[in-house]
Structure formats: C-alpha cells, structure tokens
Design an enzyme around this catalytic site. Structure first.
Site, mmCIF file in Angstrom:
data_model
loop_
_atom_site.group_PDB
_atom_site.id
_atom_site.type_symbol
_atom_site.label_atom_id
_atom_site.label_comp_id
_atom_site.label_asym_id
_atom_site.label_seq_id
_atom_site.Cartn_x
_atom_site.Cartn_y
_atom_site.Cartn_z
ATOM 1 C CG ASP A 14 6.200 14.177 17.236
ATOM 2 O OD1 ASP A 14 5.909 13.249 17.996
ATOM 3 O OD2 ASP A 14 7.341 14.355 16.779
ATOM 4 C CG ASP A 16 11.218 12.904 21.455
ATOM 5 O OD1 ASP A 16 11.452 13.843 22.221
ATOM 6 O OD2 ASP A 16 11.057 11.730 21.833
#
Length: 337
Positions: A14, A16
């Site tokens: 991932d 953010d």
C-alpha cells in the site's frame, strides 16, 4: 535467521500511510525497501493519478518504482467494466482524466454526461467532484447503467488529516438511487487479482496500514498480510477487528521485513497473557515482557502476543493492565488509538 522479506517473492505494498504520509516518506521506509529481496509491487486504491504519475512520485521520494510496478484501482475498475459491458460501450466517468484514460485503454468510450444514457458509470476519487458530477451519475444509474466504483474508502489521508474518500461520494449516489456498485479496489478481489498477476508471485505478502482495505483485501484472496501501525488503523482497531480484517503479522514499522518472521507474527507467547473480567480484558506481563522482539517495542510485542486470545473472546470492549509493565503498555496503546 530467514528474514520476513525472504519468505515472500513479492510484497504487495500500500502507499498512503504505509510508504508515505502527505509529501514525506514514512521514516525508514526507503532504506528498508532498498534492502528487501522481494519483488516490489505498489498497490493503491487511489484512482486519481496514472500509474506512471504514481511511480514518478515514488521515485521522487527515493523508492525504486518502475512504472510497471504500480497497480491502481483505476486499472482494475476499467478491466472490470470491460468484463461487464461490450467493447465500445459508453461509460460515464466520475473522476479524473487518469481514470478516463484507463477506461478508454480497454476499448470503451467515455462521457461526462448522462444524456444520452450511457451503458455504464465508473466512479473514482477526484478532489474536483461536485454535485453536478454526482447528479449525472445518479441519473445514469437510475436509468439502468452498470455501476462500478474504483474503491469504496470513505476517507483518505491528507496533509490536514483524514478527508472524504471516494466511498463518501459513492455513498451519495447510493443514497440517491438505492443501488450499490461493483467495487474494483481493496478489499474486493479485482485489484488484488491484478496485483498478483502483475507480480507473478507464488508467495506474496500484502503490506498496509488499513485493516478494512489492505488486510481485508489480503484475506479476500487468501494471502498473508503485515499491518504496520504507521497510518490509519490504530491499536484499538486491531484489538476489536472482525475475522475478515485480521492480519497475519503486525509491527510498529516496515523494519520487521528485515527481521525473522517471529518478530512480527501474531501468536501467543509467555511474555504476555490476558484474563477476562466481565467485559474487560486484563493484560499481565510474563517472562522478558519489557524487552520486545528484534527491535520492536514492548507495546507492539504485547499486542501481537495477546491478539489470538482477545479475538477468541465475545462481549469484551476494554483492556486494562494488571501490573506495572502491563499498565505502561496499555497507556502506550491508548496513546496510539
């Protein structure tokens, strides 16, 4: 010692909250990934930028990120649309031009208007989405258009805190139509399937900061996961997580990728234990409780140690410390929730 990264041929990462927060990389993330042996695949629910733009941003921050290493929910949404409607179909785009480009790349045509009625609607995050855009989507969905959302995250990190995500805009259309979209992004399978295909992995590990997207997405497709507590999900979120959102590994930072898997594996140990007292869980310290494991702090070690027991209990909603070391850990948890 076999490092956690060495046990997995690909890391599905991932962005953010995991690799960066706002304009800055998470402390140590660049250096850790530079030392990882696994293929790095960057998997994002954000549909507002092209994969090339995401890769350029990652490179600017110091990460090794070829364009082809980025997999976005806009790509997954476009692929899903191509499976649901015939080639050449008209798709109303609520989102950025980057999303529109992905839709056109799979042989569909794009529009911004519900008149004439399009065959489908695709909805992805854009900070410029307004009432008029939501209205056009509403008219099209009410007229029978196939509806696909790039993702359903209700919030997303911004430099000012959590702001409304694509899911908040999707919810507005759902409220106005009584319908629900097909979702391409995490935690649904399409984006995860794209990432697995892109990485050509046989033993991947999902790495993320959100239980409801990253970890649930890993569980949707049946692969192990590492939750790093550097972003959205908190200690409280992990303690009371439902089965669909429970990670395999947990750590305070990405540095555990360079340690043995025992440093992050969620498993009972003799260092910490819990006992039930009504609706309260009482944490007690045991052998070597204050030392943590392989650079991980005591509070993270305690959390990993007791999660299997807490997850097995019903009707509990509070944790208290039963001794000085345990009380110190619980205070740390509260500060991080």
């Amino acid at each position: 010692m076999t490092r956690l990264t060495d046990r997995h041929d690909a890391l599905l990462l991932d962005l953010d909250g995991t690799l960066y927060r706002g304009p800055d990389p998470v402390d140590g993330a660049v250096d850790v990934l530079r030392e990882c042996s696994s293929t790095l695949c960057y998997v994002t629910n954000n549909a507002s930028r092209t994969p090339a733009a995401v890769a350029e941003h990652l490179r600017d921050l110091g990460f090794h990120a070829p364009d082809e290493s980025v997999v976005t929910s806009s790509q997954a949404a476009a692929r899903l649309l191509a499976e649901l409607v015939p080639a050449g179909s008209s798709v109303l785009v609520v989102g950025t031009e980057a999303l529109a480009a992905e839709v056109e790349a799979v042989g569909l045509t794009t529009t911004r208007s519900a008149d004439p009625a399009p065959d489908a609607v695709v909805q992805g995050h854009s900070p410029d989405t307004g009432w008029a855009d939501i209205a056009e989507a509403t008219y099209a969905v009410r007229a029978g258009a196939v509806w696909v959302a790039a993702n359903a995250d209700t919030s997303l990190p911004t430099p000012r805190g959590l702001g409304p995500g694509n899911g908040a805009m999707v919810a507005a259309v759902a409220a106005a139509t009584g319908m629900r979209p097909r979702v391409a992004g995490k935690p649904e399978a399409p984006l995860m399937a794209d990432a697995l295909a892109r990485s050509e992995s046989s033993s991947p590990l999902v790495v993320g900061d959100r239980l409801d997207t990253d970890i649930a997405g890993a569980n949707t497709v049946g692969i192990p996961s590492l939750l790093v507590l550097t972003g959205v999900s908190t200690v409280d979120d992990v303690l009371w997580a439902g089965p669909e959102c429970r990670p395999t590994h947990l750590a305070s930072s990405l540095a555990v990728l360079l340690e043995d898997e025992s440093a992050s594996l969620i498993a009972a140990t003799d260092r910490w234990s819990v006992a039930r007292d009504g609706a309260t869980v009482r944490l007690s310290s045991g052998t070597d409780a204050g030392h943590g494991t392989a650079g991980e702090p005591a509070w993270a070690d305690a959390l990993r140690s007791i999660l299997p027991a807490v997850w097995a209990l019903d009707g509990v909603d509070t944790v208290e410390g039963a001794d000085d070391a345990a009380r110190a850990v619980v205070e740390e948890w509260r500060a991080r929730s």
